[in-house]
Enzyme design. Structure first.
Site, mmCIF file in Angstrom:
data_model
loop_
_atom_site.group_PDB
_atom_site.id
_atom_site.type_symbol
_atom_site.label_atom_id
_atom_site.label_comp_id
_atom_site.label_asym_id
_atom_site.label_seq_id
_atom_site.Cartn_x
_atom_site.Cartn_y
_atom_site.Cartn_z
ATOM 1 N N GLN A 55 0.822 -1.218 0.000
ATOM 2 C CA GLN A 55 0.000 0.000 0.000
ATOM 3 C C GLN A 55 0.855 1.267 0.000
ATOM 4 O OE1 GLN A 55 0.220 -2.379 2.236
ATOM 5 N NE2 GLN A 55 -1.744 -2.987 3.103
ATOM 6 N N GLU A 56 2.152 1.108 0.226
ATOM 7 C CA GLU A 56 2.966 2.315 0.294
ATOM 8 C C GLU A 56 3.841 2.434 -0.954
ATOM 9 O OE1 GLU A 56 4.311 3.274 4.313
ATOM 10 O OE2 GLU A 56 2.877 1.818 5.088
#
Ligand SMILES: [Cu+2]
Lengths: 108, 359
Positions: free
Chosen positions: B151-152
């Site tokens: 997600q990053e």
């Protein structure tokens, strides 16, 4: 370290069938200035450790070690809660609030 | 084009490249007892435990050198460390925004909304524990987390190593910084950590007041500091303790978000102890004026909102920290504490963006 205070000797049982006497002791370990007053402690099976909060704020003493699983919850200054260690092994004691606070209790 | 200068504020870039920070090193130690005996006079001996050491300690196997810091800075600002080659560490930890992102919670790959606020990098080198839930101890352990998180930055480590090993500029930089050591992900983390340890705030008005400059804080700010440490008033330093304004501990603050369905359990996922449900790490308050919004969920826009939360003593009491209690503060006293917090800002320094090796 050498100033281990075992302030009470509660039980001292002698048994005819056992060569040594079974002496359960109570040790006191304080929580002071965000640290345990002892880094390491050696006790015997059946001994009790009394964890006393000497700080003006809350701590939460616990252990997730196999030899002894406990969570004393959080309690304020002046209050002590006891744990009796009923099995041999290494017990890593921590404070949930302050992860820097750790100590080891060796139960023999 | 590579010498873009940004006027950045508030921290002293220590170490080799940067600005010289004076003052002798002081050990970090628990200070609550000392707080009780403080004399509120500029430079007083009883205040000195609030000063930070000149530089944070580094691990034995990663002692800082100019080459390591310079390499770490390149990596920190290089978007090619992300899966889409468009996000660097600095995308979220932006030096112009207090080494944060000014968002309530971060935005990751494809601008996906993340669960927690981006923590500032400032003074993390002084902390023995990292992340809101404390799941990493050192900056070395932490650095690869956001780079690889789906997600990053969503970067595959094999791809990352491939990129670095085929880039002659980076090859040279790694050879200069870590001679004879094979280029591994851990080495990338070490370099980034070395750079992050130069992001320091310890030259604020408050620091200068502690060092003896009686004009560095005004009367209101001194009053605010007194209220800040008074257990019967602000009760702030019970957690925001000396010298980095954090106890590096975990507390449930009774935020509204903990009352929602399936709330973020925070520290509990690391230490399944009841008290840790919804508890998050105490952040530093140094440079607090530059790191809004506040709390791990970014729910407070202003310091006023933060003070209101603490005066009430939290809104969701389910598992609230017993260290938190409703405060009896007048509006004036609350304003005094905020005025004090403004004294935790350091003067502007310039940070020069690094040249990144194209090939
Ligand atoms: Cu504690």
């Amino acid at each position: 370290m050498k100033s281990l205070k075992f302030f009470t000797l509660i039980v001292c049982l002698s048994s005819v069938s056992v060569t040594t006497s079974l002496c359960a002791e109570v040790f006191e370990v304080g929580q002071k200035n965000k640290a345990f007053t002892q880094k390491a402690l050696v006790i015997k099976v059946g001994d009790t450790v009394s964890f006393k909060n000497e700080d003006a704020f809350f701590h939460n003493v616990f252990s997730l070690s196999d030899a002894k699983l406990f969570d004393l919850g959080s309690y304020p200054q002046g209050v002590a809660r006891d744990v009796t260690f009923d099995a041999p092994g290494e017990v890593e004691v921590e404070c949930a609030v302050h992860p820097d606070m750790t100590m080891t209790i060796t139960v023999q | 084009m590579n010498d873009i200068k940004k006027t950045l504020s508030g921290w002293c870039v220590a170490g080799f490249a940067g600005i010289y920070c004076m003052m002798s090193a002081l050990p970090l130690f628990a200070s609550t007892v000392l707080d009780g005996q403080m004399v509120f006079k500029a430079g007083h001996a009883s205040l000195q435990h609030w000063l930070l050491p000149v530089t944070p300690e580094s691990p034995d196997d990663n002692q800082p050198t100019a080459a390591r810091i310079a390499l770490g800075k390149q990596l920190f600002f290089d978007p090619r460390l992300s899966g889409d080659s468009n996000m660097s560490c600095a995308s979220c930890h932006h030096p112009s925004l207090g080494w944060g992102d000014a968002l309530p919670t971060g935005r990751g790959a494809k601008s996906e909304m993340l669960a927690r606020a981006t923590p500032t990098v400032i003074n993390t080198g002084y902390n023995p524990i990292q992340m809101w839930d404390g799941r990493k101890k050192t900056l070395e352990e932490q650095a690869l987390g956001p780079i690889t998180a789906k997600q990053e930055m969503n970067m595959d480590l094999t791809v990352l190593l491939d990129f670095l090993k085929t880039n002659t500029g980076y090859q040279q930089a790694f050879a200069d910084a870590y001679a004879g050591q094979p280029l591994t992900p851990e080495l990338v983390a070490k370099a980034i950590a070395s750079y992050e340890r130069t992001v320091i705030s310890r030259n604020s008005d408050f620091d200068r007041w502690v060092q003896g400059d009686s004009k560095a804080m005004n009367a209101q700010q001194v009053r605010g500091f007194k209220l800040f440490v008074d257990p019967n008033k602000g009760n702030c330093s019970v957690c925001h303790s000396a010298p980095n304004f954090t106890d590096n501990g975990f507390h449930n603050l009774g935020l509204a978000s903990f009352g929602e369905e399936n709330p973020d359990l925070g520290r509990y996922s690391e230490k399944p102890i009841r008290m840790m449900k919804g508890a998050f790490k105490t952040p530093t308050l140094r440079e607090i004026t530059r790191t809004a919004p506040y709390f791990h969920d970014g729910s407070a826009k202003t310091l006023d909102a933060v003070m209101t939360h603490y005066i009430v003593g939290g809104v969701v009491k389910t598992n609230v920290s017993p260290n938190l209690k409703a405060l009896t503060l007048t509006a004036q006293e609350s304003a005094d504490i905020i005025a004090f917090l403004q004294a935790l800002e350091s003067p502007f320094v310039e940070v020069t963006l690094p040249q990144l090796p194209l090939h």
